[in-house]
Design a protein around this motif. Structure first.
Motif, PDB file in Angstrom:
ATOM      1  N   VAL A   1       1.047  -1.301   0.150  1.00 23.49           N
ATOM      2  CA  VAL A   1       0.003   0.003   0.085  1.00 23.49           C
ATOM      3  C   VAL A   1       1.018   1.196  -0.017  1.00 23.49           C
ATOM      4  O   VAL A   1       0.538   2.294  -0.456  1.00 23.49           O
ATOM      5  CB  VAL A   1      -1.033   0.235   1.202  1.00 23.49           C
ATOM      6  CG1 VAL A   1      -2.027  -1.125   1.195  1.00 23.49           C
ATOM      7  CG2 VAL A   1      -0.080  -0.028   2.342  1.00 23.49           C
ATOM      8  N   GLU A   2       1.963   1.219   0.725  1.00 20.59           N
ATOM      9  CA  GLU A   2       2.870   2.479   0.315  1.00 20.59           C
ATOM     10  C   GLU A   2       4.445   2.135   0.246  1.00 20.59           C
ATOM     11  O   GLU A   2       5.102   1.949   1.322  1.00 20.59           O
ATOM     12  CB  GLU A   2       2.663   3.232   1.848  1.00 20.59           C
ATOM     13  CG  GLU A   2       2.728   4.669   1.733  1.00 20.59           C
ATOM     14  CD  GLU A   2       3.937   5.233   1.094  1.00 20.59           C
ATOM     15  OE1 GLU A   2       3.992   5.375  -0.485  1.00 20.59           O
ATOM     16  OE2 GLU A   2       4.944   5.382   1.731  1.00 20.59           O
ATOM     17  N   PRO A   3       4.867   1.749  -0.979  1.00 21.03           N
ATOM     18  CA  PRO A   3       6.089   1.418  -1.046  1.00 21.03           C
ATOM     19  C   PRO A   3       7.070   2.617  -0.930  1.00 21.03           C
ATOM     20  O   PRO A   3       8.463   2.198  -0.608  1.00 21.03           O
ATOM     21  CB  PRO A   3       5.963   0.933  -2.773  1.00 21.03           C
ATOM     22  CG  PRO A   3       5.055   1.655  -3.230  1.00 21.03           C
ATOM     23  CD  PRO A   3       3.874   1.759  -2.204  1.00 21.03           C
ATOM     24  N   GLY A   4       6.708   3.658  -1.270  1.00 23.86           N
ATOM     25  CA  GLY A   4       7.939   4.752  -0.915  1.00 23.86           C
ATOM     26  C   GLY A   4       8.500   4.726   0.234  1.00 23.86           C
ATOM     27  O   GLY A   4       9.566   4.879   0.622  1.00 23.86           O
ATOM     28  N   SER A   5       7.677   4.620   1.427  1.00 23.89           N
ATOM     29  CA  SER A   5       8.090   4.598   2.799  1.00 23.89           C
ATOM     30  C   SER A   5       9.050   3.193   3.086  1.00 23.89           C
ATOM     31  O   SER A   5       9.782   3.270   3.989  1.00 23.89           O
ATOM     32  CB  SER A   5       7.062   4.774   3.770  1.00 23.89           C
ATOM     33  OG  SER A   5       5.864   3.928   3.653  1.00 23.89           O
ATOM     34  N   SER A   6       8.883   2.320   2.208  1.00 25.59           N
ATOM     35  CA  SER A   6       9.578   1.118   2.294  1.00 25.59           C
ATOM     36  C   SER A   6      11.212   1.099   2.264  1.00 25.59           C
ATOM     37  O   SER A   6      11.961   0.532   2.968  1.00 25.59           O
ATOM     38  CB  SER A   6       9.185   0.031   1.576  1.00 25.59           C
ATOM     39  OG  SER A   6       7.885  -0.381   1.696  1.00 25.59           O
ATOM     40  N   CYS A   7      11.315   2.412   1.680  1.00 25.41           N
ATOM     41  CA  CYS A   7      12.869   2.599   1.292  1.00 25.41           C
ATOM     42  C   CYS A   7      13.565   2.960   2.598  1.00 25.41           C
ATOM     43  O   CYS A   7      14.519   2.404   3.222  1.00 25.41           O
ATOM     44  CB  CYS A   7      13.206   3.832   0.614  1.00 25.41           C
ATOM     45  SG  CYS A   7      14.891   4.256   0.506  1.00 25.41           S
ATOM     46  N   PRO A   8      12.891   3.972   3.537  1.00 26.66           N
ATOM     47  CA  PRO A   8      13.731   4.125   4.682  1.00 26.66           C
ATOM     48  C   PRO A   8      13.455   3.080   5.875  1.00 26.66           C
ATOM     49  O   PRO A   8      14.181   2.833   6.640  1.00 26.66           O
ATOM     50  CB  PRO A   8      13.154   5.548   5.352  1.00 26.66           C
ATOM     51  CG  PRO A   8      12.000   5.782   4.576  1.00 26.66           C
ATOM     52  CD  PRO A   8      12.197   5.021   3.286  1.00 26.66           C
TER      53      PRO A   8
ATOM     54  N   GLY B   1       9.293   6.994 -10.052  1.00 27.37           N
ATOM     55  CA  GLY B   1       8.385   6.636  -9.125  1.00 27.37           C
ATOM     56  C   GLY B   1       8.706   6.818  -7.731  1.00 27.37           C
ATOM     57  O   GLY B   1       9.594   7.875  -7.575  1.00 27.37           O
ATOM     58  N   ASP B   2       8.346   6.001  -6.858  1.00 22.56           N
ATOM     59  CA  ASP B   2       8.527   6.438  -5.411  1.00 22.56           C
ATOM     60  C   ASP B   2       8.491   7.777  -4.743  1.00 22.56           C
ATOM     61  O   ASP B   2       9.098   8.230  -4.221  1.00 22.56           O
ATOM     62  CB  ASP B   2      10.222   5.826  -5.208  1.00 22.56           C
ATOM     63  CG  ASP B   2      10.789   5.266  -4.128  1.00 22.56           C
ATOM     64  OD1 ASP B   2       9.842   4.658  -3.326  1.00 22.56           O
ATOM     65  OD2 ASP B   2      11.482   5.971  -3.515  1.00 22.56           O
ATOM     66  N   TRP B   3       7.264   8.356  -5.219  1.00 21.08           N
ATOM     67  CA  TRP B   3       7.152   9.597  -5.141  1.00 21.08           C
ATOM     68  C   TRP B   3       7.002   9.996  -3.575  1.00 21.08           C
ATOM     69  O   TRP B   3       7.305  11.347  -3.457  1.00 21.08           O
ATOM     70  CB  TRP B   3       5.982  10.114  -5.832  1.00 21.08           C
ATOM     71  CG  TRP B   3       6.065  10.293  -7.406  1.00 21.08           C
ATOM     72  CD1 TRP B   3       7.311  10.069  -8.092  1.00 21.08           C
ATOM     73  CD2 TRP B   3       5.142  10.491  -8.213  1.00 21.08           C
ATOM     74  NE1 TRP B   3       7.014  10.107  -9.259  1.00 21.08           N
ATOM     75  CE2 TRP B   3       5.876  10.564  -9.657  1.00 21.08           C
ATOM     76  CE3 TRP B   3       3.673  10.773  -8.384  1.00 21.08           C
ATOM     77  CZ2 TRP B   3       4.944  10.754 -10.839  1.00 21.08           C
ATOM     78  CZ3 TRP B   3       2.876  11.207  -9.308  1.00 21.08           C
ATOM     79  CH2 TRP B   3       3.619  11.186 -10.723  1.00 21.08           C
ATOM     80  N   SER B   4       6.486   9.298  -2.800  1.00 24.91           N
ATOM     81  CA  SER B   4       6.165   9.840  -1.443  1.00 24.91           C
ATOM     82  C   SER B   4       7.664   9.719  -0.677  1.00 24.91           C
ATOM     83  O   SER B   4       7.722  10.535   0.320  1.00 24.91           O
ATOM     84  CB  SER B   4       5.374   8.708  -0.631  1.00 24.91           C
ATOM     85  OG  SER B   4       5.983   7.433  -0.375  1.00 24.91           O
ATOM     86  N   ASN B   5       8.878   9.125  -1.093  1.00 22.18           N
ATOM     87  CA  ASN B   5       9.841   9.159  -0.353  1.00 22.18           C
ATOM     88  C   ASN B   5      11.019  10.131  -1.317  1.00 22.18           C
ATOM     89  O   ASN B   5      10.787  10.136  -2.457  1.00 22.18           O
ATOM     90  CB  ASN B   5      10.579   7.736  -0.466  1.00 22.18           C
ATOM     91  CG  ASN B   5      11.974   7.654   0.017  1.00 22.18           C
ATOM     92  OD1 ASN B   5      12.251   8.026   1.043  1.00 22.18           O
ATOM     93  ND2 ASN B   5      12.957   7.191  -0.640  1.00 22.18           N
ATOM     94  N   ALA B   6      11.752  10.625  -0.634  1.00 24.31           N
ATOM     95  CA  ALA B   6      12.864  11.574  -1.181  1.00 24.31           C
ATOM     96  C   ALA B   6      13.921  10.842  -1.389  1.00 24.31           C
ATOM     97  O   ALA B   6      14.531  10.091  -0.445  1.00 24.31           O
ATOM     98  CB  ALA B   6      13.055  12.785  -0.217  1.00 24.31           C
ATOM     99  N   SER B   7      14.826  11.186  -2.447  1.00 23.47           N
ATOM    100  CA  SER B   7      16.247  10.823  -2.906  1.00 23.47           C
ATOM    101  C   SER B   7      16.828  12.163  -3.116  1.00 23.47           C
ATOM    102  O   SER B   7      16.179  12.820  -3.836  1.00 23.47           O
ATOM    103  CB  SER B   7      16.343   9.548  -4.070  1.00 23.47           C
ATOM    104  OG  SER B   7      15.381   8.509  -3.605  1.00 23.47           O
TER     105      SER B   7
END
Length: 548
Positions: A129-136, A263-269
């Protein structure tokens, strides 16, 4: 039905109901079977709790977290350097929910048998449901065993595993829980981290250095600290670089810009420069890759889990739509060709999950069982290559099941499609994974032995499997040298055999069809090309419970 007023032109009908709320744990037979098979059941209550939360609140909040992308503020209104990234409040709520329920730290906070398996299942539920936050979340989880190599960083390791989220930009002494990012990649090197040019100059105090250089990808830049690689006097070395120095002053890392990603818009790189940034050495000088390799294995496992989760959510959306949408006089799911597509996707998704959870068990047991450690070492590269490679085509096929509605941002499918290529790139592209498999088989013979033992355990359970295993044995036994030019072909075959082995030994109802279609000659190049003789009803019945 009430008659339409004279100015109305249509009724809203033949549309599916909203997908959420759904209970992602209760809905997923394959996940519950995998956890029971690979784990010991101690964490089922925690998984059930988070599955319900993820399929309801986290799912709803995720849309705003993606629409309102992170923004970089390098300076405040007075002209002072602040290097802050601002997120939508829903992103912080999502992070809080995930960390409090153990997505980042369960493996370390409750270190008992099965913890890595439960944490893998939590990551799988969250990523749907929220892959962006999976990064951190992934990096925080994977950094803990690396931090434990440095006794001086015990507070960092403890707080990274703690179930507390605190997004404030303050020193970790004021926090109960922290998050971690990393910075490996530089412009001139990419995956070749030995070419890194960032320099680390030792200070008088033991373990302390100043770093000067840049990072081309600096992930999750609002984390409390970052694992980075830099060139110390004795060679490439691993460091912890915090946002704040031990004397409570801001560290000299300068955020240059945020990446404008597919993609991965919710997370910052971001891109970053170090201007005499303070850092603490982890491990010996010149042993940076060896120090950080444990983190790499864990992040690769999460790439497998994340891609499997994207498959699962895309498939769930497709079957939900197909059950409620009527075309040509009957429900979409009743059309033979659509049933073939959905069943084929279901086989792919369950096989991806089965292998991911088997690797999670290998990681869970790696400290006690050398064979499991060897399997985890090589299977993460094999699984990451194949599962992540399959996901973009899989998600696109699921989009087709919804037609034009699957291409519209109000559905979750476009987000999943943009996200789908990421895991095949992150932590080493496909070629890097295949080269790593070659390297392991050539230099670490225990990995080939572990692979062969894992596959031999399923011999005799399926004829197609046995034929394929005989072909691959020659390579694993070293009787035929493996050429780099053929690496992708062999790694693909290993991945399919590993998936088949898990499914066959589990007695999965899709095992025989998986072997026929993936190892045999009864499948085309596209999804939806299964033979007419497979048990479509039994496969489709496992996918998603019907709702009222």
């Amino acid at each position: 039905m009430e008659p339409l007023p004279p100015f109305a032109t249509h009724r809203v009908e033949n549309q599916p109901p909203e997908f959420a709320p759904r209970d992602l744990w209760a809905d997923d037979i394959a996940l519950r079977e995998a956890v029971a098979r690979e784990g010991d059941g101690d964490f089922v209550d925690a998984l059930a709790t988070y599955g319900a939360l993820a399929g309801d609140e986290v799912y709803r909040l995720s849309f705003d977290a993606h629409r309102d992308r992170p923004r970089l503020r390098t300076h405040d209104r007075f002209g002072q350097r602040i290097d802050l990234v601002e997120f939508h409040p829903h992103y912080h709520r999502i992070m809080q929910a995930a960390i409090e329920h153990g997505v980042a730290g369960l493996s370390w906070a409750q270190p008992r048998p099965g913890a890595h398996i439960a944490r893998a299942a939590l990551s799988y539920l969250h990523h749907q449901v929220e892959p962006g936050s999976s990064c951190p979340l992934t990096m925080t989880h994977a950094a803990v065993p690396v931090l434990r190599h440095a006794p001086a960083l015990v507070e960092w390791a403890h707080k990274a595993a703690a179930p507390y989220y605190d997004p404030r930009d303050v020193t970790i002494t004021h926090k109960q829980g922290i998050t971690l990012g990393m910075g490996m990649t530089e412009k001139q090197g990419g995956s070749d981290v030995r070419a890194n040019a960032t320099r680390a100059t030792p200070l008088a105090a033991e373990g302390e250095y100043l770093l000067v250089g840049h990072k081309w990808f600096f992930s999750a830049p609002m984390s409390d600290g970052f694992l980075v690689l830099a060139q110390a006097p004795a060679g490439l070395t691993c460091f912890l670089l915090p946002r704040w120095r031990p004397d409570d002053s801001k560290n000299a890392l300068r955020l240059m810009r945020l990446k404008d990603k597919l993609g991965d818009w919710s997370n910052a790189s971001s891109e970053v420069e170090f201007a005499d940034a303070w850092a603490y050495r982890i491990g010996e000088e010149g042993r940076g890759i060896a120090t950080i390799i444990e983190m790499v294995m864990l992040t690769r496992l999460d790439c497998m889990l994340g891609s499997s989760a994207q498959m699962r959510m895309a498939l769930a959306q497709a079957i939900h739509h197909a059950r409620h949408r009527r075309t040509f006089g009957k429900a979409l799911i009743e059309h033979a060709l659509m049933r073939n597509v959905l069943a084929d996707l279901a086989i792919e998704a369950e096989a991806a999950l089965a292998l991911s959870m088997r690797v999670a068990r290998a990681v869970d047991r790696s400290l006690q069982e050398p064979q499991e450690a060897a399997l985890a070492r090589i299977a993460t590269a094999i699984g990451k290559y194949w599962i992540c490679k399959r996901t973009p085509a899989f998600v696109n096929e699921a989009q087709e099941c919804l037609g034009g509605a699957g291409y519209v941002e109000e559905s979750i499918l476009p987000r999943l499609y943009r996200q789908a290529p990421l895991n095949s790139i992150w932590e080493g592209s496909g070629n890097i994974q295949c080269l790593d498999v070659l390297r392991a088989l050539g230099r670490e013979p225990e990995t080939g032995a572990a692979l062969l033992m894992e596959l031999e355990a399923a011999r005799g359970l399926d004829a197609w499997f046995d034929v394929s295993l005989t072909d691959i044995e020659i390579v694993l036994l070293g009787q035929e040298p493996l050429q780099e030019i053929e690496a992708r072909r062999w790694v693909e075959r290993l991945a399919l055999l590993l998936q088949a082995s898990v499914l066959l030994r589990a007695g999965s109802p899709i095992a025989e069809v998986f072997c026929r279609s993936r190892l045999g000659d009864e499948h085309g190049q596209a999804f939806g090309t299964l033979p007419a003789t497979i048990p479509f009803d039994a496969i489709l019945a496992r996918l998603l419970p019907e709702t009222v």
